[in-house]
Scaffold this motif. Structure first.
Motif, PDB file in Angstrom:
ATOM      1  N   PHE A 107      59.147  16.697  21.469  1.00 15.48           N
ATOM      2  CA  PHE A 107      60.446  16.794  22.145  1.00 15.48           C
ATOM      3  C   PHE A 107      60.657  18.226  22.633  1.00 15.48           C
ATOM      4  O   PHE A 107      61.076  18.458  23.761  1.00 15.48           O
ATOM      5  CB  PHE A 107      61.598  16.417  21.201  1.00 15.48           C
ATOM      6  CG  PHE A 107      61.594  14.990  20.717  1.00 15.48           C
ATOM      7  CD1 PHE A 107      61.108  13.966  21.511  1.00 15.48           C
ATOM      8  CD2 PHE A 107      62.103  14.671  19.462  1.00 15.48           C
ATOM      9  CE1 PHE A 107      61.128  12.643  21.060  1.00 15.48           C
ATOM     10  CE2 PHE A 107      62.125  13.362  19.005  1.00 15.48           C
ATOM     11  CZ  PHE A 107      61.638  12.350  19.804  1.00 15.48           C
ATOM     12  N   HIS A 108      60.353  19.178  21.762  1.00 16.32           N
ATOM     13  CA  HIS A 108      60.579  20.586  22.092  1.00 16.32           C
ATOM     14  C   HIS A 108      59.768  20.969  23.329  1.00 16.32           C
ATOM     15  O   HIS A 108      60.281  21.593  24.257  1.00 16.32           O
ATOM     16  CB  HIS A 108      60.187  21.459  20.903  1.00 16.32           C
ATOM     17  CG  HIS A 108      60.551  22.889  21.079  1.00 16.32           C
ATOM     18  ND1 HIS A 108      61.850  23.319  21.123  1.00 16.32           N
ATOM     19  CD2 HIS A 108      59.777  23.998  21.249  1.00 16.32           C
ATOM     20  CE1 HIS A 108      61.881  24.626  21.305  1.00 16.32           C
ATOM     21  NE2 HIS A 108      60.634  25.056  21.388  1.00 16.32           N
ATOM     22  N   SER A 109      58.509  20.547  23.335  1.00 19.43           N
ATOM     23  CA  SER A 109      57.649  20.895  24.462  1.00 19.43           C
ATOM     24  C   SER A 109      58.177  20.255  25.756  1.00 19.43           C
ATOM     25  O   SER A 109      58.284  20.922  26.789  1.00 19.43           O
ATOM     26  CB  SER A 109      56.231  20.459  24.088  1.00 19.43           C
ATOM     27  OG  SER A 109      55.459  20.307  25.197  1.00 19.43           O
ATOM     28  N   PRO A 169      66.131  22.623  18.110  1.00 21.91           N
ATOM     29  CA  PRO A 169      65.133  23.682  18.315  1.00 21.91           C
ATOM     30  C   PRO A 169      64.950  24.551  17.072  1.00 21.91           C
ATOM     31  O   PRO A 169      63.870  25.097  16.847  1.00 21.91           O
ATOM     32  CB  PRO A 169      65.694  24.506  19.483  1.00 21.91           C
ATOM     33  CG  PRO A 169      66.899  23.791  19.990  1.00 21.91           C
ATOM     34  CD  PRO A 169      67.208  22.636  19.103  1.00 21.91           C
ATOM     35  N   ALA A 170      65.976  24.641  16.237  1.00 22.49           N
ATOM     36  CA  ALA A 170      65.876  25.474  15.033  1.00 22.49           C
ATOM     37  C   ALA A 170      64.868  24.902  14.028  1.00 22.49           C
ATOM     38  O   ALA A 170      64.462  25.596  13.093  1.00 22.49           O
ATOM     39  CB  ALA A 170      67.252  25.593  14.377  1.00 22.49           C
ATOM     40  N   LEU A 171      64.465  23.631  14.212  1.00 22.61           N
ATOM     41  CA  LEU A 171      63.551  23.007  13.245  1.00 22.61           C
ATOM     42  C   LEU A 171      62.082  23.180  13.616  1.00 22.61           C
ATOM     43  O   LEU A 171      61.188  22.789  12.856  1.00 22.61           O
ATOM     44  CB  LEU A 171      63.842  21.491  13.163  1.00 22.61           C
ATOM     45  CG  LEU A 171      65.225  21.090  12.648  1.00 22.61           C
ATOM     46  CD1 LEU A 171      65.408  19.580  12.773  1.00 22.61           C
ATOM     47  CD2 LEU A 171      65.377  21.534  11.192  1.00 22.61           C
ATOM     48  N   VAL A 172      61.817  23.755  14.803  1.00 27.77           N
ATOM     49  CA  VAL A 172      60.452  23.745  15.327  1.00 27.77           C
ATOM     50  C   VAL A 172      59.460  24.504  14.433  1.00 27.77           C
ATOM     51  O   VAL A 172      58.392  23.976  14.094  1.00 27.77           O
ATOM     52  CB  VAL A 172      60.437  24.283  16.784  1.00 27.77           C
ATOM     53  CG1 VAL A 172      59.028  24.610  17.239  1.00 27.77           C
ATOM     54  CG2 VAL A 172      61.076  23.251  17.702  1.00 27.77           C
ATOM     55  N   ASP A 173      59.801  25.708  14.015  1.00 28.26           N
ATOM     56  CA  ASP A 173      58.844  26.489  13.212  1.00 28.26           C
ATOM     57  C   ASP A 173      58.559  25.814  11.878  1.00 28.26           C
ATOM     58  O   ASP A 173      57.403  25.731  11.444  1.00 28.26           O
ATOM     59  CB  ASP A 173      59.376  27.910  12.969  1.00 28.26           C
ATOM     60  CG  ASP A 173      59.313  28.739  14.248  1.00 28.26           C
ATOM     61  OD1 ASP A 173      58.619  28.309  15.193  1.00 28.26           O
ATOM     62  OD2 ASP A 173      59.990  29.781  14.300  1.00 28.26           O
ATOM     63  N   ALA A 174      59.610  25.316  11.246  1.00 20.44           N
ATOM     64  CA  ALA A 174      59.414  24.655   9.949  1.00 20.44           C
ATOM     65  C   ALA A 174      58.592  23.366  10.132  1.00 20.44           C
ATOM     66  O   ALA A 174      57.791  23.002   9.270  1.00 20.44           O
ATOM     67  CB  ALA A 174      60.762  24.333   9.318  1.00 20.44           C
ATOM     68  N   SER A 175      58.763  22.677  11.266  1.00 19.40           N
ATOM     69  CA  SER A 175      58.002  21.440  11.510  1.00 19.40           C
ATOM     70  C   SER A 175      56.519  21.757  11.662  1.00 19.40           C
ATOM     71  O   SER A 175      55.664  21.051  11.124  1.00 19.40           O
ATOM     72  CB  SER A 175      58.487  20.742  12.782  1.00 19.40           C
ATOM     73  OG  SER A 175      59.822  20.340  12.621  1.00 19.40           O
TER      74      SER A 175
END
Ligand code: GSH
Length: 258
Positions: free
Chosen positions: A128-130, A156-162
């Motif tokens: 989704f982010h991409s 978007p805040a979840l991207v790094d943790a994902s």
């Protein structure tokens, strides 16, 4: 298996109906197909409409795929309920280990792959982010992405943790396959096929899909599924890809038909 019937028609039928997303080798759907295939349980494929399906919602109280509906029993819309249904309808070959240590280990890894905040869940957030942050994505893809991003908790805040979670899960599975090879086993748990082998074979597609002749899919799905993140790539033992190929070759339907 596919040869889809529509939800309205499927509701009038009995036996096992499996709602799937046509044209997409979705990991949960391919794993459910694989489990019913290994157990030789006949089922009717039912068409889901991706991005919102009021008819499916009316039938099953949700509109994701896969859903397994057996006769007039409650619809089973999560991987673990579908596995238990398959195990009940055809106890052999057993895909849930009989020994408690193996069972605990197997469900732990299955949950890391299939559960909320697991491997596929987190990879979906990255997709989704991409789509939402890369210029030039078509309005059609953006529309579907926005609908699914809301449904599946994109932030978007979840991207790094994902990304970190994906790496952690793949490292743990890589350690498992290496340990099993050292012990001389061809399987991820114990000495025989279990549900984890099938879940991994199906879920591997979302980082490294089988080639088009074995798993045809639209180029945009192939491109979205294929991993380009070096940290994720480094977390996967080559033995895991070998293992996926072995499980498809020996136990599952090829070419993948969806
Ligand atoms: N509910 C399933 C997961 C199913 C799921 O997430 N399905 C997605 C596959 S990406 C889906 O149907 N997406 C399309 C849609 O929601 O319209 C489980 O927990 O086992």
């Amino acid at each position: 298996m596919p040869n889809y019937v529509e939800v309205e028609q499927a509701r009038t039928m009995s036996g096992l109906r499996l709602v799937l997303s046509p044209g997409v080798p979705g990991p949960w759907s391919e794993a459910a197909k694989g489990i019913f295939h290994v157990k030789k349980i006949p089922c009717i494929a039912v068409r889901q409409k991706m991005g919102g399906d009021p008819a499916l919602r009316e039938w099953t109280a949700q509109d994701s795929a896969p859903v397994a509906i057996y006769n007039d029993e409650r619809p089973r819309s999560t991987w673990i309920e579908q596995l238990y249904l398959a195990e009940r309808l055809a106890p052999q070959p057993a895909l849930i280990p009989g020994e408690i240590g193996d069972r605990v280990l197997m469900f732990g890894h299955c949950n890391e792959l299939c559960g909320e905040n697991g491997f596929a869940w987190c990879k979906r957030l990255l997709l989704f982010h991409s789509s939402l942050t890369t210029p030039g994505v078509s309005e059609e893809v953006l529309g579907l992405t926005r609908a699914l991003a809301g449904k599946y908790g994109y932030d978007p805040a979840l991207v790094d943790a994902s990304r970190a979670r994906i790496v952690e899960i793949l490292r743990a599975l890589s350690e498992l396959v290496q340990e099993q090879r050292r012990r001389g086993s061809r399987y991820l748990i114990g000495e025989r096929l279990s549900a984890l082998d099938i879940y991994w074979a199906a879920f591997c597609a979302i980082i490294n899909p089988l080639p088009d002749e074995l798993c045809p899919m639209a180029p945009q799905y192939r491109s979205a599924y294929t991993n380009r993140d070096p940290e994720i790539a480094a977390a996967v033992s080559p033995l895991l890809y070998e293992h996926r190929d072995f499980i498809y070759r020996e136990y599952l339907e090829l070419p993948v038909d969806n």
